[in-house]
Write an enzyme that holds these catalytic residues in place. Sequence first.
Site, short mmCIF file in Angstrom:
data_model
loop_
_atom_site.label_atom_id
_atom_site.label_comp_id
_atom_site.label_asym_id
_atom_site.label_seq_id
_atom_site.Cartn_x
_atom_site.Cartn_y
_atom_site.Cartn_z
CB SER A 101 25.44 -8.46 -2.47
OG SER A 101 25.76 -7.75 -1.32
CG ASP A 135 19.96 -10.90 2.13
OD1 ASP A 135 19.17 -10.55 1.22
OD2 ASP A 135 21.11 -10.45 2.24
CG HIS A 169 20.89 -7.22 0.03
ND1 HIS A 169 21.48 -8.33 0.60
CD2 HIS A 169 21.88 -6.57 -0.62
CE1 HIS A 169 22.77 -8.33 0.32
NE2 HIS A 169 23.03 -7.27 -0.43
#
Length: 260
Positions: free
Chosen positions: A203, A110, A65
């Site tokens: 992230s 992910d 992502h």
Amino acid sequence: MALIRVLASLLILQLSYAVTPFDRIIGGFECNEYEHRSLVHLYNSSGFFCSGTLLNHEWVLTAAHCNRDDIQIKLGVHNVSVNYEDEQIRVPKEKLCCHSTNNCTQLGQDIMLIRLNSSVNYSEHIAPLSLPSNRPSMGSVCRVMGWGLLTSPEVTFPKVPHCVDINILHIQVCQAAYPSMSENYLLCAGVLEGGKDSCKGDSGGPLICNREIQGIVSWGGFPCAQLLEPGVYTKVFDYIDWIEGIIAGNTSVTCPSDNF
């Protein structure tokens, strides 16, 4: 809500330069300048948005992502307002995700590998991190790091990466907090009482256990670091064959089944 961090991150990304998919490390401390040599800084024309991990001279591991059209990768960064002599910048030569369509915007698996456009020179501030040799043990103390928010839901970003030590928890702890989540290829990590967590801006960064990358910061609850709401991480060990195959040039290697 299971995906609320990612959604909140995307919203913040529209509003602030340093806004990435997750906030900064919550409840942690400034990382030592030389303990995050594998941590890379992903940014584009809008500013910083994710972290990643250097695996060798030409490959970086991050979250799917975190994919953008105009990614730049900065290595050897500690304080984002300081230019270091051994700092290096690369762009992707190739980006690879698990999905058969190479659609790196899906959240199912992910994980993303970035092949750099030229080889990286290791230095005082730049070095690779090892892939895991074994699965992480329940209760293991691991370290997560990044330039994400220091406070949540208030927005406070650091100039230097922060670190925090958290525990590998049973996947059922995260399933209780986020009932819609699958246990496939994921790690649950945090502290049950809250107060320590990865968050927006972190992230794609590493969860490090015994000097090996065991997890990739993926998602979790928002605000971050809440009671009984740990973070969710991509379990790197489950992707070892795919990662090593891609790096070795095996274009036919496949990821674990994404049938959740």
